[in-house]
Design a protein around this motif. Structure first.
Motif, PDB file in Angstrom:
ATOM      1  N   TYR A 122     -92.133  33.835 -58.844  1.00  0.00           N
ATOM      2  CA  TYR A 122     -93.508  33.864 -58.329  1.00  0.00           C
ATOM      3  C   TYR A 122     -94.512  34.290 -59.392  1.00  0.00           C
ATOM      4  CZ  TYR A 122     -92.482  32.657 -53.542  1.00  0.00           C
ATOM      5  OH  TYR A 122     -92.111  31.963 -52.425  1.00  0.00           O
ATOM      6  N   THR A 123     -94.072  35.082 -60.360  1.00  0.00           N
ATOM      7  CA  THR A 123     -95.021  35.560 -61.370  1.00  0.00           C
ATOM      8  C   THR A 123     -95.017  34.738 -62.652  1.00  0.00           C
ATOM      9  OG1 THR A 123     -93.409  37.154 -62.225  1.00  0.00           O
ATOM     10  CG2 THR A 123     -94.943  37.944 -60.529  1.00  0.00           C
ATOM     11  N   ARG A 124     -93.949  34.006 -62.941  1.00  0.00           N
ATOM     12  CA  ARG A 124     -93.846  33.332 -64.238  1.00  0.00           C
ATOM     13  C   ARG A 124     -93.769  31.813 -64.174  1.00  0.00           C
ATOM     14  NH1 ARG A 124     -89.406  37.251 -67.103  1.00  0.00           N
ATOM     15  NH2 ARG A 124     -90.570  39.175 -66.828  1.00  0.00           N
ATOM     16  N   TYR A 125     -93.686  31.235 -62.993  1.00  0.00           N
ATOM     17  CA  TYR A 125     -93.500  29.797 -62.877  1.00  0.00           C
ATOM     18  C   TYR A 125     -94.516  29.189 -61.929  1.00  0.00           C
ATOM     19  CZ  TYR A 125     -89.126  30.552 -65.296  1.00  0.00           C
ATOM     20  OH  TYR A 125     -88.203  30.915 -66.236  1.00  0.00           O
ATOM     21  N   HIS A 126     -94.881  27.952 -62.207  1.00  0.00           N
ATOM     22  CA  HIS A 126     -95.790  27.199 -61.350  1.00  0.00           C
ATOM     23  C   HIS A 126     -95.139  27.012 -59.980  1.00  0.00           C
ATOM     24  CE1 HIS A 126     -97.992  23.679 -59.846  1.00  0.00           C
ATOM     25  NE2 HIS A 126     -98.986  24.136 -60.591  1.00  0.00           N
ATOM     26  N   HIS A 127     -95.943  27.040 -58.934  1.00  0.00           N
ATOM     27  CA  HIS A 127     -95.395  26.965 -57.575  1.00  0.00           C
ATOM     28  C   HIS A 127     -94.568  25.702 -57.344  1.00  0.00           C
ATOM     29  CE1 HIS A 127     -98.253  23.966 -55.979  1.00  0.00           C
ATOM     30  NE2 HIS A 127     -99.114  24.526 -56.797  1.00  0.00           N
ATOM     31  N   ALA A 128     -94.885  24.622 -58.013  1.00  0.00           N
ATOM     32  CA  ALA A 128     -94.135  23.376 -57.826  1.00  0.00           C
ATOM     33  C   ALA A 128     -92.706  23.485 -58.359  1.00  0.00           C
ATOM     34  CB  ALA A 128     -94.863  22.223 -58.511  1.00  0.00           C
ATOM     35  N   ASN A 129     -92.461  24.436 -59.262  1.00  0.00           N
ATOM     36  CA  ASN A 129     -91.136  24.576 -59.876  1.00  0.00           C
ATOM     37  C   ASN A 129     -90.312  25.719 -59.291  1.00  0.00           C
ATOM     38  OD1 ASN A 129     -91.823  22.506 -61.597  1.00  0.00           O
ATOM     39  ND2 ASN A 129     -92.482  23.857 -63.229  1.00  0.00           N
ATOM     40  N   ARG A 130     -90.854  26.457 -58.362  1.00  0.00           N
ATOM     41  CA  ARG A 130     -90.175  27.670 -57.880  1.00  0.00           C
ATOM     42  C   ARG A 130     -88.796  27.410 -57.293  1.00  0.00           C
ATOM     43  NH1 ARG A 130     -95.474  30.092 -55.494  1.00  0.00           N
ATOM     44  NH2 ARG A 130     -96.324  30.932 -57.423  1.00  0.00           N
ATOM     45  N   VAL A 131     -88.651  26.415 -56.472  1.00  0.00           N
ATOM     46  CA  VAL A 131     -87.366  26.183 -55.802  1.00  0.00           C
ATOM     47  C   VAL A 131     -86.278  25.825 -56.816  1.00  0.00           C
ATOM     48  CG1 VAL A 131     -86.139  24.751 -54.115  1.00  0.00           C
ATOM     49  CG2 VAL A 131     -88.441  25.577 -53.611  1.00  0.00           C
ATOM     50  N   VAL A 132     -86.584  24.939 -57.764  1.00  0.00           N
ATOM     51  CA  VAL A 132     -85.564  24.571 -58.759  1.00  0.00           C
ATOM     52  C   VAL A 132     -85.263  25.745 -59.680  1.00  0.00           C
ATOM     53  CG1 VAL A 132     -85.940  22.080 -58.655  1.00  0.00           C
ATOM     54  CG2 VAL A 132     -87.230  23.447 -60.310  1.00  0.00           C
ATOM     55  N   GLU A 133     -86.276  26.549 -59.984  1.00  0.00           N
ATOM     56  CA  GLU A 133     -86.042  27.734 -60.821  1.00  0.00           C
ATOM     57  C   GLU A 133     -85.200  28.770 -60.074  1.00  0.00           C
ATOM     58  OE1 GLU A 133     -86.453  28.175 -63.948  1.00  0.00           O
ATOM     59  OE2 GLU A 133     -87.671  26.424 -64.343  1.00  0.00           O
ATOM     60  N   GLN A 134     -85.492  28.986 -58.807  1.00  0.00           N
ATOM     61  CA  GLN A 134     -84.706  29.940 -58.027  1.00  0.00           C
ATOM     62  C   GLN A 134     -83.247  29.504 -57.969  1.00  0.00           C
ATOM     63  OE1 GLN A 134     -86.916  30.133 -54.340  1.00  0.00           O
ATOM     64  NE2 GLN A 134     -88.369  31.630 -55.167  1.00  0.00           N
TER      65      GLN A 134
END
Length: 161
Positions: free
Chosen positions: A124-136
């Motif tokens: 939530y603090t370091r990634y664009h919202h569009a990438n959050r699910v794949v990053e998680q």
């Protein structure tokens, strides 16, 4: 616009900068057998895996969808996070199949609630919202004991050439 995904490096403090600059010249160590097998499978699926400095200096690892290239910086091994970094970026490579767009694989991975909260905070603090699910998903996978097995299975299913 982000075309790939990366594990970001926090800014070094003034005291650590000379050490980090000296270590940047390190070469990557020999990979353990399971990671070597993963790298081989990625390469057979058409990905390029580079154990060298990424084109961005503020990251430990980077996956670029356009060129299907993973970079894992040698300093990540010196810092003891090379395995996690490689697993994280390999997850993004598999997420990019079959169409070249990062899409979640859909794993439901067991996580300690504290680790889960930390992953959410980072994304939530370091990634664009569009990438959050794949990053998680990539952060969750990198800590799994069976991560290589899961990646190899998903690679065979999603990245057919």
């Amino acid at each position: 616009m982000i075309l790939g995904s990366e594990i970001r490096r926090p800014p070094p403090t003034t005291l650590l900068l000379p050490l980090l600059l000296a270590v940047e010249g390190l070469s990557a160590p020999a990979l353990p057998q399971d990671l070597s097998a993963l790298v081989g499978a990625l390469r057979q699926s058409g990905f390029k895996v580079r154990l060298e400095a990424a084109p961005r200096r503020d990251v430990y690892g980077l996956f670029e969808t356009r060129t299907r290239t993973l970079w894992i910086t040698p300093i990540s091994f010196a810092l003891g996070i090379g395995r996690q970094t490689l697993l994280h970026e390999a997850t993004h490579a598999v997420q990019s199949c079959p169409a070249g767009l990062l899409r979640p694989i859909g794993w439901q991975l067991p996580l300690n609630p504290v680790v889960q909260r930390e992953i959410r905070a980072i994304t939530y603090t370091r990634y664009h919202h569009a990438n959050r699910v794949v990053e998680q998903e990539a952060f969750a996978l990198q800590g799994q004991a069976n991560a290589v097995e899961l990646l190899l299975k998903a690679l065979r299913q999603r990245c057919k050439r």
